[in-house]
Each structure stands twice: as C-alpha cells, then as structure tokens.
Scaffold this active site. Structure first.
Site, PDB file in Angstrom:
ATOM      1  CG  ASP A  13      -1.819  -0.879   1.262  1.00 23.89           C
ATOM      2  OD1 ASP A  13      -2.346  -1.866   0.619  1.00 23.89           O
ATOM      3  OD2 ASP A  13      -2.043  -1.620   2.593  1.00 23.89           O
ATOM      4  N   GLY A  15       2.019   3.113  -2.472  1.00 21.76           N
ATOM      5  CA  GLY A  15       1.192   4.394  -3.221  1.00 21.76           C
ATOM      6  C   GLY A  15       2.248   3.430  -4.823  1.00 21.76           C
ATOM      7  CE  LYS A  16       2.990  -2.407  -4.723  1.00 20.02           C
ATOM      8  NZ  LYS A  16       2.981  -2.319  -3.276  1.00 20.02           N
ATOM      9  N   GLY A  40      -4.213  -4.614  -4.725  1.00 18.44           N
ATOM     10  CA  GLY A  40      -5.252  -3.562  -5.074  1.00 18.44           C
ATOM     11  C   GLY A  40      -4.830  -2.175  -5.584  1.00 18.44           C
ATOM     12  CG  HIS A  41      -2.571  -1.174  -8.788  1.00 22.57           C
ATOM     13  ND1 HIS A  41      -1.442  -0.939  -7.067  1.00 22.57           N
ATOM     14  CD2 HIS A  41      -2.016  -1.260  -8.887  1.00 22.57           C
ATOM     15  CE1 HIS A  41      -1.083  -1.412  -7.585  1.00 22.57           C
ATOM     16  NE2 HIS A  41      -0.781  -1.954  -9.059  1.00 22.57           N
ATOM     17  CD  GLN A 228       0.705  -8.491  -2.714  1.00 24.97           C
ATOM     18  OE1 GLN A 228       1.481  -9.313  -3.044  1.00 24.97           O
ATOM     19  NE2 GLN A 228      -0.276  -8.757  -2.865  1.00 24.97           N
ATOM     20  CB  SER A 418       3.319  10.658  -4.330  1.00 27.88           C
ATOM     21  OG  SER A 418       1.684  11.195  -4.831  1.00 27.88           O
TER      22      SER A 418
HETATM   23  P1  IMP Z   1      -2.439 -13.065   2.201  1.00 29.74           P
HETATM   24  O1  IMP Z   1      -1.278 -12.121   1.342  1.00 29.74           O
HETATM   25  O2  IMP Z   1      -3.636 -12.291   2.076  1.00 29.74           O
HETATM   26  O3  IMP Z   1      -2.173 -14.270   2.428  1.00 29.74           O
HETATM   27  O4  IMP Z   1      -2.380 -11.851   3.266  1.00 29.74           O
HETATM   28  C1  IMP Z   1      -0.438 -11.983   4.057  1.00 29.74           C
HETATM   29  C2  IMP Z   1      -0.853 -10.842   4.273  1.00 29.74           C
HETATM   30  O5  IMP Z   1      -0.176  -9.637   3.291  1.00 29.74           O
HETATM   31  C3  IMP Z   1      -1.834 -10.493   5.535  1.00 29.74           C
HETATM   32  O6  IMP Z   1      -1.032  -9.928   6.433  1.00 29.74           O
HETATM   33  C4  IMP Z   1      -2.371  -9.968   4.725  1.00 29.74           C
HETATM   34  O7  IMP Z   1      -3.085  -7.814   5.010  1.00 29.74           O
HETATM   35  C5  IMP Z   1      -0.756  -8.903   3.855  1.00 29.74           C
HETATM   36  N1  IMP Z   1      -1.405  -8.108   2.396  1.00 29.74           N
HETATM   37  C6  IMP Z   1      -1.616  -9.379   1.174  1.00 29.74           C
HETATM   38  N2  IMP Z   1      -1.666  -8.115   0.421  1.00 29.74           N
HETATM   39  C7  IMP Z   1      -2.070  -6.874   0.771  1.00 29.74           C
HETATM   40  C8  IMP Z   1      -1.747  -5.490  -0.013  1.00 29.74           C
HETATM   41  O8  IMP Z   1      -1.776  -5.530  -1.320  1.00 29.74           O
HETATM   42  N3  IMP Z   1      -1.097  -4.079   0.223  1.00 29.74           N
HETATM   43  C9  IMP Z   1      -1.171  -4.390   2.280  1.00 29.74           C
HETATM   44  N4  IMP Z   1      -0.847  -5.859   2.528  1.00 29.74           N
HETATM   45  C10 IMP Z   1      -1.115  -6.783   2.226  1.00 29.74           C
END
Ligand code: IMP
Length: 434
Positions: A13, A15-16, A40-41, A228, A418
């Site tokens: 998160d 801001g990629k 999610g973007h 991530q 940014s």
């Molecule tokens: P999973 O990827 O759903 O298995 O989640 C594992 C960990 O990664 C958790 O702490 C999620 O909140 C975190 N996580 C997964 N995807 C994102 C993302 O796009 N942004 C921030 N945290 C993420």
C-alpha cells in the site's frame, strides 16, 4: 537496459499503483510477477474531462493505455472469476481488453474455490495462527504449487486433466475442510466451473515467459510491477506475518522467468510515513493523534478489504533493509502531502532493546523486532498545502529537509515525490525511462 522494477519498500500500500501508472506512459509492456487479487490499485484518471476511478486487483494498470501490453506472469496466482470480472468491468467502462493487450501465463496457478474456503477457515479457527490475510486463497494456492498439485491456467480447457487433478486434490482438501467444519466440494461441479472459465480466458492464455523475454531482448521498455511490499516477502519479510510470494526484486526473475542480468533499475516505493494491514510487528506504529492524522488525511483504509490500516512514522531502518534485499537504484516517496499540518515529523533511524543495544536494520525474528523500541530523529513540520508543488525547490524548507534527511540516511537517490492522489500531483526528480 530498458527494464525497471517497482517494489514496495514497506508492508504494501505504498502507492505503487500511481507510480506504475506514471511509468506506464513510457512503457511498452507491464508485467505482474507475483501475488494475486490480494493486491489492489485504485487509479484516478481523467477521461473526457471527468475524473474516473478504476480499481484493479489482478490486471496491470497499463491496461488503461491502449498501446501497452500487460502480462500476468507465471509467478501470479490467478482467480479466474476475478480476472473475468475485471475484463468485463474495464470493457463496460469503454476500455479495450483484447488478447494483444493482455496475456496470462499458461503456467500461472489457479486459485480454486477450495483455496479461498481454506484461507477463510484457517483465519477463523482459534487453534490456528492468525495472520490477518485478505482471505482470497493466496497462501493455500501457493502451497499447492510448492506441493506440486497446482492447477494451471492452461489446464482450464483440458477436461481430462482437470478431472484428474481436481479429483486427487479434493481427496485431501475435503478431509481438511470438513475437519474444520468448512464447506467441501464436488469434482464435477468444479470441473464444470473451470471449463466455463477456460472458455472465456482461452484467448488470453499463452507462453507469457517467452513474450516477456522477447520484449526484454528487443530492448523494449518493460516495467515489472510488484505487489504487496518487501516486509511481506515470504523469505525476507516479518515471517509468519507475510504473504506467500516473493515480493522483492529477486521475485521478478522467478516470477516472470527472466535472467538477473536483464533487470535494469529497481525503484523502491515508500510512503513519507508507514502503514501495515494485518498482524505482525510494526516498530513505529502510532496509537495517538499523529497516527489518527495519518489514517484520516491519508485515507488509510484497504482498497481490497476496506480494513483500517495501522499507521506510524517512516522507518529508515526498515527501508535500509529493503534496500539491502532489493538493491534500489532510486526511491519514490509517496503521500508527502499527508504530513502537512503536523507540528513535527519523525524519522525512525534504528531500534534499541531494553539493554540499550542498537539495531540499524530489523532483526529477522519477528518476536525480537516486536520487543524493540524505535529511535527517532524529530524534524520540524510544515503547514502549507503542497499538492500544487511540481519541483522540489518549491516545497517548504521543512519538507525539503525531511526528504534530504531520508535520502542521506538511506543513501538512495529520490527519483519521484508524490504530493497528491492525481497523476499530475507529482514531482518527477528523474525519469527512470529517460
Ligand atoms: P495474504 O496475501 O492474503 O495471504 O495475506 C498475508 C498478509 O499480507 C496479510 O497481513 C495481509 O494483510 C497482507 N497483504 C496481502 N496483500 C496486501 C496488499 O496488497 N497490501 C497490504 N498488505 C497486503
């Protein structure tokens, strides 16, 4: 080398999406190489004079540019239902999504309904360790790939293979699911569902690794879009509070199938502060007015799950580690505008334990990291609204001092800052595709 990688330097998160969107203007190809629809973007783009919001979880944001080819590489875990929904959503908004614009690696692993059910069941089972996952089935899908049980995108049109793989997978999965009191599945029902997905996705499913390599060898401008962040890497993050893929720059080679020598620049993305969703250590987390300021002004609520994000000061010890494992050639600092209005701002420069021992990078044991206290430098804040600033020289002195200090401590040049969510609310210090 005309390739660049964009990597989250914190816990995701950062801001990629916006940085990728900006670089996409110059890119011929954008490649997702890991993760799935846990990412999610949110993209805000002006079309016909109106600002339009598009949320993407799987398809690279390059899809909003008609001439950019987008690749979902083999390192990605693919929920076919989500992909089909995104394709249809983009088409409904008037974007073209054709097989010459979007390709899916034939050997990307498919997230099956039982993966998601298992993910959710584990997270709600008190006897299991809770990670705070996004509940999208990401971990169980990667487990099956490592366990050599994966169903690949190319299998979705092969009924005999689907029947064989799903049948043997369910023999095991249904036992686990029923022992947890969760829904079980029938082979026929899942084969049917997969074939429907396969029919819709077949035109997009190709040998994507070959396409990416050809583009790289032709010296096209290829952008590898990380999802991530570094501290969520399965090998180098705050295990077990991590995601199940390699989010670091090395993940590009294994996830997209290119050679290390073909990686050009690596741009690390860091917020001017820090956030985390889910559980796990977070040394600079704030439980006070400043933390509330960051959450409210920064709108720190997840774009995939809507969860409020944990907020804290920027952590240079963590960034130093991220630089060590990724090799940043440049740093993009996002959401600097969110710090406006704070009396003072802090930068974490290291940690100490109760005996006063100093750490300049996070230790790999999350329990030890949890027990450490941050060591801060405190700098003056600034009042001014900076969203209109387009060159570093026009920033208030205190904001420039903050950026200079980050750059000096980290020894990585800042290439972009940014100052607001819109595409143009950006200070481009150096264009990585010059
Ligand atoms: P999973 O990827 O759903 O298995 O989640 C594992 C960990 O990664 C958790 O702490 C999620 O909140 C975190 N996580 C997964 N995807 C994102 C993302 O796009 N942004 C921030 N945290 C993420």
């Amino acid at each position: 080398m005309a390739t660049n990688v964009v990597i989250g330097a914190q816990w995701g998160d950062e801001g990629k999406g916006k940085v990728v969107d900006l670089y996409t203007e110059f890119a011929d190809m954008v490649v997702r190489f890991q993760g799935g629809n846990n990412a999610g973007h949110t993209l805000v783009v002006e079309r016909d004079g109106e600002l339009e919001k598009t949320v993407l979880h799987l398809i690279p944001s390059g899809i909003l540019h008609e001439d950019t080819r987008c690749v979902i590489a083999s390192g990605v875990v693919l929920d076919p239902g989500v992909l089909i929904e995104e394709i249809e959503g983009l088409r409904a908004q008037g974007y073209s999504v054709e097989p010459d614009q979007l390709v899916v690696a034939e050997n990307a692993s498919v997230i099956m309904p039982y993966h998601q059910t298992l993910d959710v069941a584990r997270e709600s089972d008190d006897s299991q360790q809770k990670i705070g996952t996004t509940g999208r089935g990401i971990g169980p899908c990667y487990e099956d790939r490592v366990g050599r049980r994966a169903i690949f995108a190319r299998d979705l049109t092969d009924e005999a293979r689907l029947r064989r793989k799903i049948g043997s997978n369910l023999a095991e999965k249904n036992q686990i699911l029923s022992s947890m009191g969760a829904d079980t599945y029938e082979t026929d029902e899942l084969v049917e569902r997969c074939l429907e997905w396969g029919e819709q996705l077949e035109p997009f499913v190709v040998d994507a690794g070959r396409l990416v390599d050809e583009a790289v060898q032709r010296d096209e401008r290829v952008l590898f879009e990380g999802a991530q962040g570094t501290m969520l890497d399965i090998g180098h993050g705050t295990y077990p509070y991590v995601t199940s893929s390699h989010t670091t720059s090395g993940g590009v080679c294994v996830g997209a199938g290119i050679a290390p020598r073909d990686i050009g620049g690596v741009v690390g993305i860091s917020k001017a502060y820090c956030t985390r969703v889910g559980r796990g250590p977070f040394p600079t987390e704030l439980d006070n007015e400043a933390g509330e300021h960051l959450r409210e002004v920064g709108n720190e609520f997840g774009s995939t799950t809507g969860r409020p994000r944990r907020c804290g000061w920027v952590d240079v010890a963590g960034l130093r580690y991220a630089h060590r494992v990724n090799g940043f050639s440049g740093l993009a600092v996002t959401k600097l505008d969110v710090l406006s209005g704070l009396d003072t701002v802090k930068i974490c420069v290291g940690y100490t334990d109760e005996d006063g021992k100093r750490y300049d990078q996070p230790p790999s044991d999350p329990d030890l990291l949890e027990a450490l206290d941050p060591v801060y430098e405190e700098l003056p804040g600034w009042e001014d609204d900076i969203t209109g600033v387009r060159v570093l020289e026009d920033l208030p002195d205190a904001a420039r001092q903050f950026l200079n200090r980050l750059e000096t401590l980290l020894e990585v040049p800042i290439v972009l800052v940014s100052v607001g969510p819109a595409r143009n609310e950006t200070i481009v210090v150096e264009n990585v595709y010059h």
